[in-house]
Write an enzyme that holds these catalytic residues in place. Structure first.
Site, PDB file in Angstrom:
ATOM      1  N   LYS A  36      25.811 102.159 -30.392  1.00  0.00           N
ATOM      2  CA  LYS A  36      25.282 101.365 -29.283  1.00  0.00           C
ATOM      3  C   LYS A  36      23.817 101.027 -29.558  1.00  0.00           C
ATOM      4  CE  LYS A  36      24.855 102.031 -24.218  1.00  0.00           C
ATOM      5  NZ  LYS A  36      25.248 102.939 -23.127  1.00  0.00           N
ATOM      6  N   SER A 113      28.084 100.999 -19.755  1.00  0.00           N
ATOM      7  CA  SER A 113      27.271 100.058 -20.510  1.00  0.00           C
ATOM      8  C   SER A 113      27.547 100.069 -22.017  1.00  0.00           C
ATOM      9  CB  SER A 113      25.793 100.357 -20.260  1.00  0.00           C
ATOM     10  OG  SER A 113      25.435 101.636 -20.740  1.00  0.00           O
ATOM     11  N   SER A 137      28.917 105.420 -18.646  1.00  0.00           N
ATOM     12  CA  SER A 137      28.943 104.431 -19.712  1.00  0.00           C
ATOM     13  C   SER A 137      29.795 104.727 -20.943  1.00  0.00           C
ATOM     14  CB  SER A 137      27.514 104.132 -20.172  1.00  0.00           C
ATOM     15  OG  SER A 137      26.763 103.632 -19.107  1.00  0.00           O
TER      16      SER A 137
END
Length: 435
Positions: A36, A113, A137
């Site tokens: 990420k 996310s 997330s």
């Protein structure tokens, strides 16, 4: 910025970080992973999901320890993935970089996310991927993309070199399609030796939490019950009304027991209060971390996220923050007492299937608040949680979550590996019945 659609729009940029050379076979040998865009990688700007953040920050001068651990474990990193802006959403839509395409249901959100990391795993572009999980997330995108997602016990894996969102809840999390790879990557990140699996002492099904879900509870809980029965014996399964237990054992939540929380239909008042406490502390810490940057730069933020940051986080004061910390301590002790050393709590990961792309932001915000009633259980207690896919219901992905006490990550990873195949067989049987 257009994303390459052949990659489901999952990647911010491709790169190649080779594993450390070794004379012996490493646990993650020949496996690929993505990270990420919240993790520092030396020589690259950590973008945090927003182009103005990327423009106003220099390239990282070192690589996050979690990424280094995976490289030392023998894995190859192939890219950085798209994420929601400033990690402040659970749906995966990004107005600047596009929304990574959910490989399971392309007309639905991928979850966030850690959207790109989940999509990269779900689309078989990598073997596993790093996300982060503060409020939701890893667990939400894992559920929405039909893959495995692990949120470890709070503070057991270093978050150095990871942009903070809210330190009371931030964790390094990861995704995989295969429970063996989930376990292997986890053991490298957690620096755990392989140990023989331990039989769970009990598996507690939180009846009230399953009743919150829009998916029939037998479609979620029945495959788990039958799998446990086959592998360990049905006497391990217990049932509890978690909301009543939390209300009794976490007195600090009285501060957050609003009339609205109590009156809402389809609600568990004590868990709604837990959600309120968690989101308050998250807003307060986010403001301390990033309020000055947001106020100075005034970045262009997407719908939903803009309101959450400007109208909520940046206006948060320290009122009741100490009560949130008390609730953390109380819930940790309460769930320790409930589960014991090798007990497991089963809840739905989320309240229902992934919402459609470009849904109304107001309805998405309402869903987020309600879903946090489930997500805040691990968040506030600091316990580890795994989201396990349970096939499709009405052609949409569904999942179940298992939680274990803080520090029991290795036990939970082993349990998933043991349960997984039997669980998928039972899911197949239930699906054939037309559930």
């Amino acid at each position: 910025m257009a994303r390459e659609q052949s990659d489901h729009g999952a990647f911010m940029e491709k790169l190649l970080l080779q594993p450390s050379p070794s004379l012996h076979q490493l646990p993650l040998h020949s496996l690929t992973f993505a990270v990420k865009d919240i993790y520092d990688v030396e020589g690259y700007v950590t973008g945090f999901g927003n182009p103005e953040w990327a423009k106003t920050h220099p390239a990282a001068t070192s690589t996050a320890p979690a990424v280094l651990a995976l490289l030392r474990g023998g894995a190859t990193c192939v890219g950085k993935t798209v994420m929601d802006e400033m990690a402040y959403c659970m749906y995966g839509e990004n107005k600047h970089y596009g929304t990574p395409r959910n490989p399971c249901v392309p007309d639905r959100v991928p979850g966030g996310s850690s959207s790109g990391s989940a999509v990269a795993v779900g689309a078989k572009l990598v073997d596993f991927a790093l996300g982060t999980d503060t409020g939701a997330s890893v667990r939400v995108p894992a559920s929405y993309c039909g893959i495995l997602g692990f949120r470890p016990s709070h503070d057991v894996i270093s978050t150095a070199g990871v942009i903070p969102m809210s330190q009371s809840f931030d964790t390094v999390g990861w995704f995989a399609r295969d429970p063996v790879i989930l376990n292997r990557a986890g053991r490298v990140l957690l620096q755990l030796p392989y140990v023989d699996p331990v039989k769970p002492s009990q598996i507690i099904i939180a009846e009230d939490c399953f009743q919150l879900s829009t998916i029939p509870s037998d479609r979620l809980a029945e495959p788990l019950f039958k799998s446990v029965n086959k592998l360990f014996g049905g006497d391990l399964v217990k049932h509890a009304i978690l909301g009543d237990y939390v209300k009794e054992k976490v007195p600090s939540l009285k501060q957050f027991m609003t009339k609205e929380n109590a009156d809402q239909e389809y609600n568990i008042p004590s868990l709604a209060a837990l959600s309120s406490a968690m989101r308050l502390l998250q807003r307060y810490e986010f403001k301390n971390n990033h309020g000055e940057w947001v106020s100075t730069v005034k970045p262009d933020l997407g719908p939903g996220i803009s309101e959450r940051i400007w109208d909520q986080a940046l206006r948060t004061t320290d009122e009741n923050v100490d009560v949130c910390h008390s609730a953390k301590t109380e819930l940790h002790a309460a769930l320790n007492a409930l589960l014991g050393d090798f007990g497991v709590l089963a809840i739905p990961t989320v309240l229902g299937p992934p919402p459609k792309l470009q849904s109304d932001p107001t309805s998405l915000e309402a869903l987020l608040v309600k879903t946090f009633s489930l997500l805040s259980i691990a968040g506030v207690s600091g316990f580890c949680q795994v989201s396990i896919p349970l096939g499709l219901y009405d052609n949409l992905p569904v999942s179940i979550s298992l939680l274990a006490k803080h520090g029991s990550d290795g036990f939970l990873l082993n349990l998933v590996e043991i349960l997984y195949d039997t669980l998928q067989e039972e899911v197949g049987i239930v699906e054939k019945k037309g559930h």
